[in-house]
Enzyme design. Structure first.
Site, PDB file in Angstrom:
ATOM      1  N   LYS A  96     -32.705   0.287   1.947  1.00 47.88           N
ATOM      2  CA  LYS A  96     -33.531   1.491   1.826  1.00 47.88           C
ATOM      3  C   LYS A  96     -34.388   1.711   3.074  1.00 47.88           C
ATOM      4  O   LYS A  96     -34.714   2.841   3.414  1.00 47.88           O
ATOM      5  CB  LYS A  96     -34.424   1.410   0.586  1.00 47.88           C
ATOM      6  N   GLU A 118     -39.994   9.006  -4.507  1.00 46.58           N
ATOM      7  CA  GLU A 118     -39.721   8.570  -5.873  1.00 46.58           C
ATOM      8  C   GLU A 118     -39.061   7.193  -5.761  1.00 46.58           C
ATOM      9  O   GLU A 118     -38.480   6.866  -4.720  1.00 46.58           O
ATOM     10  CB  GLU A 118     -38.759   9.539  -6.574  1.00 46.58           C
ATOM     11  N   SER A 384     -26.633  -4.915  -0.752  1.00 48.98           N
ATOM     12  CA  SER A 384     -27.661  -3.923  -0.424  1.00 48.98           C
ATOM     13  C   SER A 384     -29.095  -4.413  -0.587  1.00 48.98           C
ATOM     14  O   SER A 384     -30.011  -3.820  -0.022  1.00 48.98           O
ATOM     15  CB  SER A 384     -27.457  -2.669  -1.280  1.00 48.98           C
TER      16      SER A 384
HETATM   17  C1  LIG Z   1     -30.913  -3.003  -3.538  1.00 50.08           C
HETATM   18  C2  LIG Z   1     -30.442  -1.666  -4.020  1.00 50.08           C
HETATM   19  N1  LIG Z   1     -29.137  -1.377  -4.001  1.00 50.08           N
HETATM   20  C3  LIG Z   1     -28.669  -0.187  -4.435  1.00 50.08           C
HETATM   21  C4  LIG Z   1     -29.512   0.781  -4.952  1.00 50.08           C
HETATM   22  C5  LIG Z   1     -28.923   2.061  -5.452  1.00 50.08           C
HETATM   23  O1  LIG Z   1     -29.185   3.150  -4.611  1.00 50.08           O
HETATM   24  P1  LIG Z   1     -28.060   3.749  -3.698  1.00 50.08           P
HETATM   25  O2  LIG Z   1     -26.888   4.021  -4.571  1.00 50.08           O
HETATM   26  O3  LIG Z   1     -28.679   4.992  -3.141  1.00 50.08           O
HETATM   27  O4  LIG Z   1     -27.736   2.757  -2.636  1.00 50.08           O
HETATM   28  C6  LIG Z   1     -30.900   0.524  -5.006  1.00 50.08           C
HETATM   29  C7  LIG Z   1     -31.825   1.525  -5.536  1.00 50.08           C
HETATM   30  O5  LIG Z   1     -32.968   1.300  -5.774  1.00 50.08           O
HETATM   31  C8  LIG Z   1     -31.369  -0.738  -4.532  1.00 50.08           C
HETATM   32  O6  LIG Z   1     -32.668  -1.049  -4.566  1.00 50.08           O
END
Ligand SMILES: Cc1ncc(COP(=O)(O)O)c(C=O)c1O
Length: 402
Positions: A96, A118, A384
């Site tokens: 993020k 948000e 992620s």
């Molecule tokens: C670590 C992590 N992975 C994935 C997501 C999902 O979001 P996005 O699909 O935009 O990557 C989030 C959302 O808060 C997150 O914190």
């Protein structure tokens, strides 16, 4: 492939991806959206902006993030080679931060003095609060009351970073409702406020802009896998909430011969109706300013989603995902809460890494496909985020009192 036939050229000038995307916003927001669009278009052409962003990526975020060969997991599943793109090693612990650094730099260029956001899992809120603090801008984060409860460590982090966390008690008290509140705030504070959206959702230009900022993930992955394996991967896989980490990984590979798998939260199982699988089980509709796949009933009312993971607990998905699904370019796969909990624990036990529950979903799908693939095939998972934020949720599900 010629530029014209590239899947990477979307959206069109009105922000449409086929029937998806667009900008369905209140009239009062329209001038702001247009102002943002022209500011982003100008920044995009300005080498100085990208140079400044690269500097932040390198020295503040800690990029490039490593591409790690998960040797023990590979042995465990006994099939394809598994690599992790280590976005969880970024400052603040998730992908993020890539997007928030870029958007807040844009806010600064635009002379905005107040930042709002948000958040669901809290990772986007923490990332926004971090960058706002670094640039000395006040920051307000809208967060569903249910998410505040299940993501306490991130709520505390945001407060320590000087942000105000505003609880949202409408709807299901989760991410969708937080986004509604943030949009409402933006409408009433138009002149000084920049709204940092956390995923490839919202009205145009957000989905394209967030994708561009997150594409650093895929660009690095391409270079790193060529260095390590001398070829492109067979499969790229990522979990999808709004879709920003998945799109960031996938976009630079859209024209390549690589399978792209988007894993959605199947909650208790898609057949139970308690899930957040917008592409697998939703229909096209309008939410938060754009048209995309969405969980809704016959009257167009949003159906409340469910996932063990706050970051995936969203009834929609970014419009580019919907378009790529319709093009047949994206494979959609489900992972249940139970499969995810198992993958979360397995990764900790044999790889020494606690993944965020979000990306543990994608790992749960790898558990299904890796053993069926050849040993010389390659899968890259976008890791992620870190699992630290999720230990309370996991403990509760395992019946452990912390
Ligand atoms: C670590 C992590 N992975 C994935 C997501 C999902 O979001 P996005 O699909 O935009 O990557 C989030 C959302 O808060 C997150 O914190």
């Amino acid at each position: 492939m010629s530029q014209r036939n590239s899947l990477r050229n979307m959206p069109d000038e009105n922000g449409h991806y086929g029937i998806f995307g667009g900008r369905f916003v209140a009239e009062t927001l329209m001038p702001l959206i247009l102002e943002l669009e022209s500011a982003y278009e100008a920044a995009k052409k300005d080498e100085g902006f990208w140079k400044e962003l690269d500097g932040w990526f390198k020295d503040y975020v800690g990029r490039p993030s490593p591409l790690y060969f998960a040797e023990r997991l590979t042995e465990h599943f006994g099939g394809a080679k598994i690599y992790f793109k280590r976005e969880e090693l970024n400052h603040t612990g998730s992908h993020k931060i890539n997007n928030t650094v870029a958007q807040v730099l844009l806010a600064k260029r635009m002379g905005k003095t107040r930042i709002i956001a948000e958040t669901g899992a809290g990772q986007h809120g923490v990332a926004t609060a971090t960058v706002a603090s670094r640039l000395g801008l006040p920051c307000i984060v809208y967060m569903g009351a249910k998410d505040i409860e299940r993501q306490q460590p991130n709520v505390f982090r945001m407060r320590l970073l000087g942000a105000e966390v505003r609880p949202v008690t409408s709807g299901s008290h989760t991410l969708k409702d937080a986004m509604n509140e943030a949009l409402r705030d933006w409408v009433s504070n138009v002149h000084d406020t920049f709204y940092v959206i956390g995923s490839v959702a919202g009205p145009h230009p957000y989905p394209a802009m967030v994708r561009d900022f997150q594409s650093v993930i895929g660009r690095e992955t391409k270079q790193q896998i060529l260095e390590k394996e001398g070829r492109l991967p067979d499969v790229l896989i990522a979990a999808v909430g709004g879709g920003s980490n998945a799109m960031g990984l996938f976009h630079p590979f859209l024209d390549d011969d690589v399978r792209l798998i988007a894993v959605e939260a199947a909650g208790d199982g898609i057949e139970t109706g308690r899930h957040a699988a917008a592409m697998a089980a939703g229909t096209p509709g309008v939410l938060h300013g754009s048209r995309s796949y969405l969980l809704q009933d016959e009257d167009g009312q949003v159906v409340e989603p469910h996932s063990i993971s706050a970051g995936l607990d969203y009834p929609g998905v970014g419009p580019e995902h919907s378009w790529l699904k319709e093009q047949g370019r994206l494979e959609i796969a489900p992972a249940t809460d139970a499969e995810t909990l198992e993958a979360f624990q397995l990764c900790g036990r044999i790889e020494g890494i606690l993944p965020a529950l979000e990306c543990a979903h994608a790992l749960a799908h790898i558990a299904k496909i890796a053993p069926t693939m050849d040993k010389d095939q390659v899968i890259v998972l976008n890791l992620s985020g870190r699992g630290d934020k999720d230990i309370f949720t996991v403990a509760e599900h395992l019946g452990v009192k912390l």
